[in-house]
Design a protein around this motif. Structure first.
Motif, mmCIF file in Angstrom:
data_model
loop_
_atom_site.group_PDB
_atom_site.id
_atom_site.type_symbol
_atom_site.label_atom_id
_atom_site.label_comp_id
_atom_site.label_asym_id
_atom_site.label_seq_id
_atom_site.Cartn_x
_atom_site.Cartn_y
_atom_site.Cartn_z
ATOM 1 N N HIS A 34 0.644 -1.257 0.110
ATOM 2 C CA HIS A 34 0.003 -0.043 -0.006
ATOM 3 C C HIS A 34 1.000 1.329 0.086
ATOM 4 C CE1 HIS A 34 -3.656 2.232 0.461
ATOM 5 N NE2 HIS A 34 -3.086 2.946 1.608
ATOM 6 N N HIS A 35 2.015 1.079 0.620
ATOM 7 C CA HIS A 35 3.003 2.252 0.681
ATOM 8 C C HIS A 35 4.312 1.815 0.150
ATOM 9 C CE1 HIS A 35 0.284 4.343 3.619
ATOM 10 N NE2 HIS A 35 0.471 2.980 4.309
ATOM 11 N N LYS A 36 3.988 1.521 -1.331
ATOM 12 C CA LYS A 36 5.218 1.110 -1.957
ATOM 13 C C LYS A 36 6.314 2.212 -2.340
ATOM 14 C CE LYS A 36 4.528 -1.908 -5.283
ATOM 15 N NZ LYS A 36 4.311 -2.670 -6.304
ATOM 16 N N THR A 37 5.612 3.494 -2.817
ATOM 17 C CA THR A 37 6.437 4.717 -2.972
ATOM 18 C C THR A 37 7.318 5.010 -1.577
ATOM 19 O OG1 THR A 37 4.999 5.351 -4.738
ATOM 20 C CG2 THR A 37 6.615 6.816 -3.673
ATOM 21 N N GLU A 38 6.560 4.900 -0.703
ATOM 22 C CA GLU A 38 7.117 5.619 0.594
ATOM 23 C C GLU A 38 8.275 4.489 0.998
ATOM 24 O OE1 GLU A 38 3.959 5.324 0.292
ATOM 25 O OE2 GLU A 38 2.928 7.074 0.608
ATOM 26 N N THR A 39 7.947 3.196 0.851
ATOM 27 C CA THR A 39 8.916 2.467 1.200
ATOM 28 C C THR A 39 10.316 2.409 0.289
ATOM 29 O OG1 THR A 39 7.286 0.769 1.964
ATOM 30 C CG2 THR A 39 9.313 -0.242 1.458
ATOM 31 N N LEU A 40 9.940 2.738 -0.833
ATOM 32 C CA LEU A 40 11.388 2.904 -1.683
ATOM 33 C C LEU A 40 11.958 4.159 -1.460
ATOM 34 C CD1 LEU A 40 9.608 1.831 -5.265
ATOM 35 C CD2 LEU A 40 11.405 0.474 -3.742
ATOM 36 N N GLY A 41 11.188 5.125 -1.090
ATOM 37 C CA GLY A 41 11.986 6.399 -0.803
ATOM 38 C C GLY A 41 12.597 6.152 0.442
ATOM 39 N N ALA A 42 12.091 5.377 1.479
ATOM 40 C CA ALA A 42 12.824 5.066 2.808
ATOM 41 C C ALA A 42 14.146 4.384 2.447
ATOM 42 C CB ALA A 42 11.913 4.604 3.879
ATOM 43 N N CYS A 43 14.105 3.467 1.614
ATOM 44 C CA CYS A 43 15.302 2.804 1.216
ATOM 45 C C CYS A 43 16.325 3.628 0.565
ATOM 46 C CB CYS A 43 14.987 1.520 0.177
ATOM 47 S SG CYS A 43 13.925 0.313 1.049
ATOM 48 N N LEU A 44 15.930 4.524 -0.287
ATOM 49 C CA LEU A 44 16.994 5.662 -0.967
ATOM 50 C C LEU A 44 17.592 6.331 0.099
ATOM 51 C CD1 LEU A 44 15.017 6.758 -4.032
ATOM 52 C CD2 LEU A 44 16.979 5.300 -4.097
ATOM 53 N N LEU A 45 16.746 6.751 1.178
ATOM 54 C CA LEU A 45 17.320 7.738 2.444
ATOM 55 C C LEU A 45 18.235 6.794 3.106
ATOM 56 C CD1 LEU A 45 14.405 9.800 3.344
ATOM 57 C CD2 LEU A 45 16.402 10.489 2.169
ATOM 58 N N PHE A 166 3.261 17.027 -7.730
ATOM 59 C CA PHE A 166 3.465 16.210 -9.037
ATOM 60 C C PHE A 166 2.954 14.688 -8.818
ATOM 61 C CE2 PHE A 166 6.750 19.518 -9.216
ATOM 62 C CZ PHE A 166 6.272 20.396 -9.750
ATOM 63 N N GLY A 167 2.749 14.191 -7.758
ATOM 64 C CA GLY A 167 2.408 12.722 -7.507
ATOM 65 C C GLY A 167 3.613 11.807 -6.854
ATOM 66 N N ALA A 168 3.336 10.674 -6.772
ATOM 67 C CA ALA A 168 4.443 9.709 -6.352
ATOM 68 C C ALA A 168 5.512 9.476 -7.135
ATOM 69 C CB ALA A 168 3.475 8.439 -5.819
ATOM 70 N N ARG A 169 5.317 9.153 -8.539
ATOM 71 C CA ARG A 169 6.367 8.917 -9.159
ATOM 72 C C ARG A 169 7.388 9.946 -9.397
ATOM 73 N NH1 ARG A 169 3.665 5.666 -14.465
ATOM 74 N NH2 ARG A 169 2.872 3.954 -13.245
ATOM 75 N N ALA A 170 6.878 11.199 -9.539
ATOM 76 C CA ALA A 170 7.768 12.444 -9.392
ATOM 77 C C ALA A 170 8.611 12.500 -8.258
ATOM 78 C CB ALA A 170 6.974 13.571 -9.802
ATOM 79 N N ALA A 171 7.807 12.277 -7.177
ATOM 80 C CA ALA A 171 8.675 12.262 -5.858
ATOM 81 C C ALA A 171 9.659 11.317 -5.743
ATOM 82 C CB ALA A 171 7.420 12.291 -4.904
ATOM 83 N N LEU A 172 9.502 10.179 -6.197
ATOM 84 C CA LEU A 172 10.509 8.998 -5.765
ATOM 85 C C LEU A 172 11.627 9.416 -7.024
ATOM 86 C CD1 LEU A 172 11.037 6.410 -4.575
ATOM 87 C CD2 LEU A 172 10.104 5.183 -6.629
ATOM 88 N N LEU A 173 11.454 9.975 -8.051
ATOM 89 C CA LEU A 173 12.275 10.392 -8.974
ATOM 90 C C LEU A 173 13.287 11.451 -8.553
ATOM 91 C CD1 LEU A 173 14.005 10.256 -11.700
ATOM 92 C CD2 LEU A 173 12.137 11.831 -12.631
ATOM 93 N N ALA A 174 12.378 12.459 -7.927
ATOM 94 C CA ALA A 174 13.152 13.753 -7.350
ATOM 95 C C ALA A 174 14.098 13.212 -6.324
ATOM 96 C CB ALA A 174 11.997 14.691 -6.832
ATOM 97 N N LEU A 175 13.658 12.357 -5.319
ATOM 98 C CA LEU A 175 14.540 11.816 -4.384
ATOM 99 C C LEU A 175 15.638 10.833 -4.783
ATOM 100 C CD1 LEU A 175 14.833 11.660 -1.201
ATOM 101 C CD2 LEU A 175 13.341 9.560 -1.299
ATOM 102 N N ALA A 176 15.380 10.041 -5.936
ATOM 103 C CA ALA A 176 16.489 9.304 -6.455
ATOM 104 C C ALA A 176 17.555 10.352 -7.011
ATOM 105 C CB ALA A 176 15.971 8.478 -7.463
#
Length: 228
Positions: A34-45, A166-176
């Protein structure tokens, strides 16, 4: 008869424990899905933090840290902000907080009226580091840990703000892009004002954006605090 009951009890308890573990695993999987984007973001951090932690004990001190670290500690213990006063004190004081537990030697800063601020700053850090030669590794390590925390906070804020805009995908790209940027990896682990300045600039616009969306006194206070 009692042995049979004991065996049944052990079997029942074991089955109940296994069912509890399996249920917890299912709940965890659903939460991650359910929180896949947040989990990937946490992994990047986490990877970013691991990269910085692996480096700080092997990289020597920078020219700016030679000045900023003693100045931050002097600000904390004396309440005097004349040393290194061309840089705002708050970030340096944040970095120097662990030094309150290390308790390094505190050489007296020059106070003569004939000394300008450059001479006072240079005179202090020139005595601070030789006096704390035995604590050099601890001082540089723990002050840099505090800066890594701010770098991670900036990454989290980038993710949250980008997701709202901009949405979850853009957030994950920006964080990456942020966590893999060599300049950020180099500056986010040293005691300087660059990354903290970026953090508070973005925090100001984040709070201003929310205030513009729905003005309230609480959000106005948040804008004022971020600006301050």
């Amino acid at each position: 008869m009692s042995e049979t009951l004991n065996q049944e009890t052990v079997t029942t308890d074991g089955r109940g424990l296994w069912e509890t573990v399996a249920r917890a695993v299912r709940v965890g999987r659903r939460a991650v899905a359910h929180h896949k984007t947040e989990t990937l973001g946490a992994c990047l951090l986490v990877l970013m933090a691991a990269n910085m932690l692996a480096v700080i004990s092997r990289k020597t001190i920078t020219n700016d840290e030679v000045v900023h670290i003693p100045a931050g500690y002097y600000h904390l213990v004396s309440g005097n902000f004349q040393l290194n006063n061309e840089h705002p004190p708050l970030v340096k004081m944040w970095a120097a907080l662990p030094l309150l537990f290390i308790q390094p030697e505190e050489p007296t800063a020059p106070t003569g009226e004939q000394d300008n601020f450059m001479e006072r700053t240079a005179g202090f850090h020139a005595r601070f580091w030789p006096a704390n030669r035995a604590h050099f590794a601890s001082i540089t390590f723990w002050t840099r840990i505090m800066m890594i925390a701010l770098a991670l906070a900036l990454g989290a804020l980038i993710f949250v703000f980008a997701r709202e805009l901009f949405g979850a995908r853009a957030a994950l790209l920006a964080l990456a892009l942020y966590t893999l940027e060599p300049t950020v990896l180099a500056h986010g682990r040293v005691v300087h004002t660059d990354v903290p300045a970026a953090l508070v600039y973005l925090l100001f616009f984040f709070t201003l954006y929310h205030y513009g969306q729905h003005p309230t006194w609480r959000r106005a206070l948040a804008v004022g605090a971020a600006c301050g």
